[in-house]
Design a protein around this motif. Structure first.
Motif, PDB file in Angstrom:
ATOM      1  N   VAL A  67      44.269  50.819  48.140  1.00 55.79           N
ATOM      2  CA  VAL A  67      43.306  49.735  47.987  1.00 55.79           C
ATOM      3  C   VAL A  67      43.150  49.367  46.512  1.00 55.79           C
ATOM      4  O   VAL A  67      43.412  50.181  45.619  1.00 55.79           O
ATOM      5  CB  VAL A  67      41.921  50.118  48.567  1.00 55.79           C
ATOM      6  CG1 VAL A  67      42.024  50.403  50.044  1.00 55.79           C
ATOM      7  CG2 VAL A  67      41.328  51.305  47.827  1.00 55.79           C
ATOM      8  N   ARG A  68      42.702  48.142  46.282  1.00 54.99           N
ATOM      9  CA  ARG A  68      42.360  47.689  44.934  1.00 54.99           C
ATOM     10  C   ARG A  68      40.870  47.408  44.906  1.00 54.99           C
ATOM     11  O   ARG A  68      40.369  46.615  45.718  1.00 54.99           O
ATOM     12  CB  ARG A  68      43.152  46.438  44.557  1.00 54.99           C
ATOM     13  CG  ARG A  68      44.658  46.634  44.564  1.00 54.99           C
ATOM     14  CD  ARG A  68      45.378  45.409  43.995  1.00 54.99           C
ATOM     15  NE  ARG A  68      44.988  44.170  44.660  1.00 54.99           N
ATOM     16  CZ  ARG A  68      45.515  43.741  45.799  1.00 54.99           C
ATOM     17  NH1 ARG A  68      46.467  44.462  46.412  1.00 54.99           N
ATOM     18  NH2 ARG A  68      45.120  42.593  46.342  1.00 54.99           N
ATOM     19  N   VAL A  69      40.188  48.052  44.008  1.00 56.65           N
ATOM     20  CA  VAL A  69      38.734  47.910  43.929  1.00 56.65           C
ATOM     21  C   VAL A  69      38.364  47.312  42.577  1.00 56.65           C
ATOM     22  O   VAL A  69      38.839  47.766  41.534  1.00 56.65           O
ATOM     23  CB  VAL A  69      38.028  49.268  44.113  1.00 56.65           C
ATOM     24  CG1 VAL A  69      36.514  49.092  44.056  1.00 56.65           C
ATOM     25  CG2 VAL A  69      38.428  49.901  45.440  1.00 56.65           C
ATOM     26  N   THR A  96      39.146  45.165  55.627  1.00 59.89           N
ATOM     27  CA  THR A  96      37.766  45.563  55.350  1.00 59.89           C
ATOM     28  C   THR A  96      36.851  45.006  56.430  1.00 59.89           C
ATOM     29  O   THR A  96      37.246  44.131  57.213  1.00 59.89           O
ATOM     30  CB  THR A  96      37.304  45.059  53.972  1.00 59.89           C
ATOM     31  OG1 THR A  96      37.426  43.636  53.921  1.00 59.89           O
ATOM     32  CG2 THR A  96      38.125  45.684  52.853  1.00 59.89           C
ATOM     33  N   SER A 135      34.273  44.648  45.102  1.00 65.90           N
ATOM     34  CA  SER A 135      35.206  43.985  46.008  1.00 65.90           C
ATOM     35  C   SER A 135      36.378  44.916  46.295  1.00 65.90           C
ATOM     36  O   SER A 135      36.871  45.599  45.405  1.00 65.90           O
ATOM     37  CB  SER A 135      35.706  42.670  45.410  1.00 65.90           C
ATOM     38  OG  SER A 135      36.394  42.894  44.197  1.00 65.90           O
ATOM     39  N   VAL A 136      36.796  44.941  47.566  1.00 63.42           N
ATOM     40  CA  VAL A 136      37.866  45.828  48.016  1.00 63.42           C
ATOM     41  C   VAL A 136      38.973  44.969  48.615  1.00 63.42           C
ATOM     42  O   VAL A 136      38.730  44.166  49.522  1.00 63.42           O
ATOM     43  CB  VAL A 136      37.348  46.835  49.061  1.00 63.42           C
ATOM     44  CG1 VAL A 136      38.477  47.780  49.498  1.00 63.42           C
ATOM     45  CG2 VAL A 136      36.167  47.622  48.516  1.00 63.42           C
ATOM     46  N   LYS A 137      40.192  45.137  48.118  1.00 61.30           N
ATOM     47  CA  LYS A 137      41.321  44.343  48.604  1.00 61.30           C
ATOM     48  C   LYS A 137      42.528  45.241  48.852  1.00 61.30           C
ATOM     49  O   LYS A 137      42.592  46.365  48.387  1.00 61.30           O
ATOM     50  CB  LYS A 137      41.673  43.262  47.577  1.00 61.30           C
ATOM     51  CG  LYS A 137      40.560  42.238  47.349  1.00 61.30           C
ATOM     52  CD  LYS A 137      40.977  41.175  46.347  1.00 61.30           C
ATOM     53  CE  LYS A 137      39.866  40.142  46.156  1.00 61.30           C
ATOM     54  NZ  LYS A 137      40.252  39.092  45.185  1.00 61.30           N
ATOM     55  N   ARG A 182      32.760  49.448  53.477  1.00 61.55           N
ATOM     56  CA  ARG A 182      33.675  48.316  53.649  1.00 61.55           C
ATOM     57  C   ARG A 182      34.965  48.721  54.367  1.00 61.55           C
ATOM     58  O   ARG A 182      35.589  47.906  55.045  1.00 61.55           O
ATOM     59  CB  ARG A 182      34.034  47.722  52.294  1.00 61.55           C
ATOM     60  CG  ARG A 182      32.856  47.174  51.520  1.00 61.55           C
ATOM     61  CD  ARG A 182      32.282  45.921  52.159  1.00 61.55           C
ATOM     62  NE  ARG A 182      31.207  45.372  51.348  1.00 61.55           N
ATOM     63  CZ  ARG A 182      31.408  44.560  50.318  1.00 61.55           C
ATOM     64  NH1 ARG A 182      32.635  44.203  49.988  1.00 61.55           N
ATOM     65  NH2 ARG A 182      30.399  44.105  49.634  1.00 61.55           N
ATOM     66  N   LEU A 183      35.366  49.963  54.217  1.00 56.37           N
ATOM     67  CA  LEU A 183      36.640  50.415  54.789  1.00 56.37           C
ATOM     68  C   LEU A 183      36.510  50.909  56.218  1.00 56.37           C
ATOM     69  O   LEU A 183      37.524  51.213  56.865  1.00 56.37           O
ATOM     70  CB  LEU A 183      37.229  51.541  53.922  1.00 56.37           C
ATOM     71  CG  LEU A 183      37.647  51.140  52.498  1.00 56.37           C
ATOM     72  CD1 LEU A 183      38.112  52.367  51.737  1.00 56.37           C
ATOM     73  CD2 LEU A 183      38.757  50.084  52.536  1.00 56.37           C
ATOM     74  N   ALA A 243      38.323  56.008  49.781  1.00 56.29           N
ATOM     75  CA  ALA A 243      39.535  55.704  50.549  1.00 56.29           C
ATOM     76  C   ALA A 243      40.004  56.913  51.342  1.00 56.29           C
ATOM     77  O   ALA A 243      40.348  56.797  52.523  1.00 56.29           O
ATOM     78  CB  ALA A 243      40.635  55.219  49.609  1.00 56.29           C
ATOM     79  N   ILE A 248      32.054  51.398  49.091  1.00 60.01           N
ATOM     80  CA  ILE A 248      33.485  51.210  49.393  1.00 60.01           C
ATOM     81  C   ILE A 248      33.807  51.769  50.781  1.00 60.01           C
ATOM     82  O   ILE A 248      34.508  51.137  51.581  1.00 60.01           O
ATOM     83  CB  ILE A 248      34.359  51.880  48.313  1.00 60.01           C
ATOM     84  CG1 ILE A 248      34.097  51.239  46.943  1.00 60.01           C
ATOM     85  CG2 ILE A 248      35.839  51.763  48.668  1.00 60.01           C
ATOM     86  CD1 ILE A 248      34.678  52.026  45.786  1.00 60.01           C
ATOM     87  N   ALA A 254      36.557  55.091  44.170  1.00 61.39           N
ATOM     88  CA  ALA A 254      37.579  54.406  44.965  1.00 61.39           C
ATOM     89  C   ALA A 254      38.478  55.414  45.681  1.00 61.39           C
ATOM     90  O   ALA A 254      38.783  55.266  46.868  1.00 61.39           O
ATOM     91  CB  ALA A 254      38.415  53.496  44.067  1.00 61.39           C
TER      92      ALA A 254
END
Length: 377
Positions: free
Chosen positions: A251-253, A67, A61-63, A276-277, A141, A273, A137
């Motif tokens: 980002v927080r992964v 995304t 999960s990427v926050k 998603r980005l 990124a 990741i 991550a």
């Protein structure tokens, strides 16, 4: 009164030394099949879609940033192993592995040094997994164009190399270039390596470092990568060891992967990741599997058990497999029927390969067989 058969004589089997020896031998063989051996066994483990979910929880999960949804299935592949550093599998399991075309029998000491316990090996594997997740991550990124920064700090030097005459442990690399008046800022290990890939070996470069309160600039020639090998690197080396400190990531992964250790999922974590980005589905609606460690500079490194991982990928329905170039010799003869096995050396090459697979044009990719032969597809 006489009862029927009351006088029948019951004959007992003769108990000879030969019979006794046979019974003892059989008992010893039976016992040996239950006792631990000095061997481990390995087989294909589950393949997990890093863009998917486990029990309703995203594998990755990427926050913290925007995304994008994706329909690409990117499978990290695993190896199921039986036995540990403390002891091998029972004899019956080792015997079964000898007659299995899929299961592999490996000496315990070929996998683990005798000074490491099973607990220490598990701790080490979990640390390697965390390193892999952190590197994935950061590299994903940065490759996606997000602002990433860190201190690339000199961790070790050698007097044998030109850089060792100038740099010291603890120096923070701030800028690099081939011209002292036109240097580029070094905000990450990936950025430093990207520059060095464009520089021929033995090129005079300029390096700006922060040493305590001082800012210093040095110049010295770069070094060539080691000659040969299946994964030759373009560009050159500084000739120093570095470590990453004060990492700042937008980002927080979070990873929902339990019971799996080691660094080999790094490549697929990074792709997931990155997918998603970035807008769209990186690999279209394809099922793509792979393996490989990922370094903070974006390099893809070799792993173990690749023949099992390809088989696990095939079971998951993947028709394409991304293999670290250095592992290519181990794939020959083990490729599942109909599967394309593509050699990759870096995250950039992995991304390019997934895009080519999505487009249905893999003519520019290298298969592992071509890599072993020294060719290019």
């Amino acid at each position: 009164m006489q009862y029927p058969n009351s006088e029948r004589r019951i004959k007992m089997p003769r108990f000879t030394r030969k019979t006794a020896a046979g019974l003892c031998f059989g008992a010893m063989v039976g016992l040996s099949l239950l006792l631990p051996t000095n061997y481990l066994t390995e087989d294909a483990g589950p393949a997990l879609d890093v863009n998917g979910k486990i029990n309703g929880v995203p594998v990755v999960s990427v926050k913290g940033v925007k995304t994008y949804p994706t329909s690409t299935k990117l499978y990290m592949t695993t190896v199921s192993a039986w036995g540990s550093a403390d002891g091998g599998v029972p004899g019956i399991s080792a015997l079964a592995a000898l007659f299995s075309k899929d299961r592999q029998l490996i000496p315990v000491r070929a996998m683990y040094p005798k000074e490491l316990s099973a607990s220490q090996v598990n701790t080490q594997n979990l640390e390697l997994m965390r390193y892999s997740q952190d590197a994935a991550a950061v590299v994903a990124a940065e490759t996606a164009g997000l602002p990433v920064s860190m201190d690339v700090t000199v961790a070790g030097t050698s007097a044998r190399f030109p850089s060792g005459k100038y740099l010291r442990k603890g120096d923070i690399i701030r800028a690099v270039g081939t011209d002292a008046k036109n240097m580029r800022q070094v905000r990450s290990h990936y950025a430093l390596t990207a520059f060095l890939r464009t520089v021929a070996p033995r090129t005079e470069i300029f390096l700006r470092v922060r040493r305590g309160k001082d800012t210093l600039t040095f110049s010295f020639p770069t070094l060539p990568y080691s000659a040969g090998g299946l994964a030759p690197h373009p560009g050159s080396l500084l000739g120093v060891e570095v470590r990453m400190e004060n990492v700042k990531l937008p980002v927080r992964v979070k990873y929902a992967v339990e019971g799996i250790g080691g660094p080999s999922a790094g490549n697929m974590f990074t792709l997931g990741i990155y997918d998603r980005l970035t807008a769209g589905s990186l690999g279209g609606n394809r099922r793509i599997a792979g393996t490989g460690t990922v370094s903070w500079n974006g390099d893809i490194g070799p792993i173990g058990g690749i023949e099992h991982k390809m088989r696990g990928a095939a079971r998951a329905g993947a028709r394409h497999f991304l293999a670290p170039a250095e592992n290519c010799p181990e794939t020959i003869g083990y490729e599942p029927e109909g599967m394309g096995v593509w050699a990759v050396r870096s995250v950039d090459e992995s991304i390019a390969a997934v895009k080519a697979i999505a487009a249905g044009d893999t003519s520019g990719l290298r298969t592992c067989r071509q890599t072993v032969r020294g060719g290019h597809g």
